[in-house]
Design an enzyme around this catalytic site. Structure first.
Site, PDB file in Angstrom:
ATOM      1  N   GLU A 132      -4.055   4.512   6.245  1.00 52.79           N
ATOM      2  CA  GLU A 132      -4.587   3.881   7.473  1.00 52.79           C
ATOM      3  C   GLU A 132      -5.942   4.484   7.875  1.00 52.79           C
ATOM      4  OE1 GLU A 132      -3.110   1.331   8.421  1.00 52.79           O
ATOM      5  OE2 GLU A 132      -0.934   1.507   8.386  1.00 52.79           O
ATOM      6  N   LYS A 167       0.820  -1.230   0.000  1.00 49.20           N
ATOM      7  CA  LYS A 167       0.000   0.000   0.000  1.00 49.20           C
ATOM      8  C   LYS A 167       0.850   1.275   0.000  1.00 49.20           C
ATOM      9  CE  LYS A 167      -0.808   0.487   4.961  1.00 49.20           C
ATOM     10  NZ  LYS A 167      -0.070   1.720   5.174  1.00 49.20           N
ATOM     11  N   GLN A 196      -7.442  -4.674   9.832  1.00 46.22           N
ATOM     12  CA  GLN A 196      -6.326  -4.283  10.696  1.00 46.22           C
ATOM     13  C   GLN A 196      -6.693  -3.092  11.594  1.00 46.22           C
ATOM     14  OE1 GLN A 196      -2.166  -4.671   9.062  1.00 46.22           O
ATOM     15  NE2 GLN A 196      -3.265  -4.679   7.114  1.00 46.22           N
TER      16      GLN A 196
END
Length: 691
Positions: free
Chosen positions: A218, A31, A248
């Protein structure tokens, strides 16, 4: 741009410049590479002005890595992009608009300990018992409220008990005190920009026009304030690309709301969604285990990791007798890896709670295997370092009452609590800061010293200023006079601080106390992992996120420990624990070993819990189990849910003998004879039977 090194899905994510884009990036799917390539693609192929790009991430380490990668691709053009953490970006907005927010230019940022000091002082002034009204708990409550965009007025709606009314009163006084000191706390770095945008729509539009392209890393870890800030900024152009992995999302306890990523398509109905599922990190078997565990979560978007890597060895599962045996087993396996030529830095032991590290440390010490415990102690939290920073803050902003209170008697100057209390009363009656109220006594000598340092520092580097403070304040002399190892260590820490100022000067080319104080205010609370020394790493799973190791051991996989006891009654929290397990598993590149114990002493109590449910969720074909272990690790086999218990029931345990049930919650508290004492055991566990 040459995109041939990217896979098809990565390419698709990079070449989607306009409109909302959600990139579901699985663990180890590249990513960061996608994000930085997208930054370069926007500039080089789409022709976007770098000045119009905002890239936001969560840690200083991640922001630094992104800046370095962007520079390699774009050169000096990358300097015009705003690549930063949420808090650094919030600080930029505040610095550019401090007057509109009612601050003077020399505002200071309070860290969490500074906030705690203020709250303790407020409780004392209110004659409240700090045992009944825990200052840390109140600070955390205020911080959580602020991250949910609540000020004290809004919070008053929820104050429906005497305890909450007290917190509300402390909250109000805290807000007043912080504002009066021309200060703000860490939470304000996100709250104040939102306040600014709501009060001044023209300011919001200015930044919307500046940051036409927004990328957020994130995204699953955003809290309410971060989510709102990004939503406001992206509203006009909607060129927003968020990258994240719902599987996550493990920071619910910090206020992160995983539903932000779940709701992205509701917020932006025209959004495109791309899943990055190819993993470049782990073996096939490790990914199969990760997929088996995470598919049991209901609140997620479907995604299945796969890899072109080999299947690799099966995942080892070992059930030890107790925590000592567990540590001994893991240490012996680590020893085998080292003998076979594996680097110690390629090995990590992960656990759910910090308390689990102690037995591992003892076992590794016995075998002379070097290790480090990541995040166990933090440089900037050492007393002497906080004292030195408070001196620097006071020199920068003499109205900073918190910093003054911390160092006015450091080292000891015979300025006692009564003197400080009188000073505070005088300051309050005159409506001035503590510093301004000083006009006599030992405290006046202190004030003159600060003024002297201020004057001398005008033509000094930060390193020279630090040296001057250490000498003039008497801090160095006090530690030298102790003639102890502790004094030497503390002195070494203060000397080490000069390495930080030196690096700052060399890296930034500027000698600005303002910029330096702002930078160190933004340093992460967890010591960031450095892979440059050959030692085994011990760390909590929360600390391990974003890292990878060739060989990973996950210990303490028992019901009540992992998943944690506090989560057992909440489906949402069990799902977060499962995401945490998924994060732990996907840290491993080559080998993964899962370990638990039949009984364990932790926090002074011995518990006997069945194996974690996460082990029973893994397909047998991927596990290499101990021969003594049953084939199925099914929680249902270990627990008889039909058994009823009452306080006072007599029971017999396989190991502890006869005992009496003394409390019943989600687990049983049973009193056994010496040396066991009270032990917590799962209800209906096969190891106990009623007499």
């Amino acid at each position: 741009m040459d995109l041939t090194t990217l896979n098809d899905k990565q390419k698709e994510a990079v070449k989607c410049p306009d409109g909302p884009l959600l990139v579901l990036a699985g663990a180890g799917s590249g990513k960061t590479r996608v994000l930085t390539t997208k930054l370069a693609y926007l500039v080089e192929d789409v022709g976007v002005d770098p000045h119009n790009i905002l890239a936001i991430t969560f840690t200083n380490k991640a922001a630094k890595e992104m800046k370095e990668r962007a520079y390699k691709m774009l050169g000096k053009a990358s300097y015009d992009m705003q690549i930063s953490t949420f808090h650094s970006f919030g600080l930029l907005l505040i610095k550019e608009n401090y007057e509109k927010l009612g601050f003077d230019k020399n505002f200071t940022i309070l860290d969490s300990d500074d906030s705690l000091t203020i709250i303790k002082k407020i409780l004392k002034d209110m004659n409240l018992d700090s045992k009944m009204y825990n200052p840390r708990a109140i600070r955390n409550k205020i911080s959580s409220a602020k991250n949910e965009l609540m000020d004290s007025n809004y919070y008053s709606r929820f104050a429906n008990s005497q305890y909450e009314e007290i917190i509300l009163e402390v909250f109000r006084k805290y807000e007043q005190k912080v504002l009066k000191n021309n200060s703000m706390d860490f939470d304000d770095l996100l709250l104040l920009p939102i306040k600014l945008f709501k009060q001044f729509p023209e300011v919001l539009e200015k930044y919307q026009d500046r940051f036409k392209y927004i990328l957020v890393d994130e995204y699953q870890d955003t809290n309410e304030a971060q989510y709102t800030l990004i939503k406001m900024l992206s509203k006009k152009y909607k060129n927003i690309c968020v990258v994240g992995d719902l599987d996550q999302s493990i920071y619910g306890f910090r206020g992160a709301n995983f539903r932000n990523i779940l709701n992205f398509e509701k917020d932006y109905p025209e959004a495109k969604v791309i899943a990055l599922e190819e993993n470049y990190r782990s073996t096939g078997n490790i990914l199969n285990v990760a997929n088996d565990i995470i598919k049991n979560n209901k609140q997620r978007k479907e995604k299945k990791l796969w890899t072109k890597n080999d299947d690799g060895p099966k995942i080892r599962y070992h059930r030890a007798l107790d925590e000592k045996d567990e540590a001994s087993y893991v240490t012996s396996e680590i020893k085998k890896l080292i003998i076979n030529g594996e680097a110690k830095s390629s090995i990590a032991v992960l656990y759910r709670t910090n308390a689990q590290s102690r037995n591992m440390e003892e076992a590794l010490l016995k075998e002379n295997i070097p290790y480090k415990v990541v995040g166990s102690f933090y440089f900037y939290n050492r007393k002497e370092i906080k004292d030195l920073i408070s001196y620097l803050k006071l020199i920068y902003n003499s109205n900073d009452d918190v910093s003054l209170m911390r160092v006015i008697n450091v080292p000891k100057r015979q300025i006692g609590p009564k003197t400080i209390e009188n000073l505070a009363s005088s300051a309050l009656s005159k409506g001035v800061s503590l510093y301004e109220a000083i006009d006599s006594g030992k405290e006046l000598e202190f004030k003159k010293m600060i003024e002297r340092i201020k004057k001398e520092s005008e033509n000094m580097s930060l390193t020279e200023l630090t040296e001057l403070i250490l000498t003039e304040s008497g801090m160095r002399q006090e530690l030298e006079s102790l003639k102890t190892i502790e004094g030497e260590i503390r002195l070494e820490n203060l000397e080490e601080f000069k390495s930080i100022t030196k690096n700052f000067e060399e890296n930034n080319g500027v000698i600005s106390l303002e910029e330096f104080l702002l930078e160190i205010s933004l340093v992460s609370d967890i010591e960031e992992h450095k892979n440059n020394n050959d030692v085994v790493t011990l760390m909590t799973i929360h600390s391990a996120k974003g890292l990878e190791f060739d060989h990973v051991f996950i210990i303490g996989l028992e019901e009540g420990l992992f998943p944690h006891l506090n989560s057992l009654d909440s489906p949402d929290e069990i799902e977060e624990e499962r995401r945490l397990c998924y994060v732990a598993v996907t840290r491993a590149k080559k080998t993964l070993t899962l370990v638990n114990a039949e009984r364990r002493m932790i926090y002074g109590n011995t518990n006997c819990n069945p194996p974690s449910r996460f082990i029973s969720e893994i397909g047998d074909e991927y596990l290499e189990k101990d021969k003594k272990e049953k084939k199925q690790f099914n929680k249902e086999e270990m627990i008889d849910k039909t058994v009823e218990y009452n306080v006072g029931d007599h029971v017999i345990h396989d190991i502890y003998g006869e005992g009496v049930v003394v409390a019943i919650g989600s687990v049983l508290s049973i009193a056994f004879s010496h040396p066991y004492g009270i032990v917590k055991i799962m209800k209906g566990h096969k190891s106990i039977r009623k007499v």
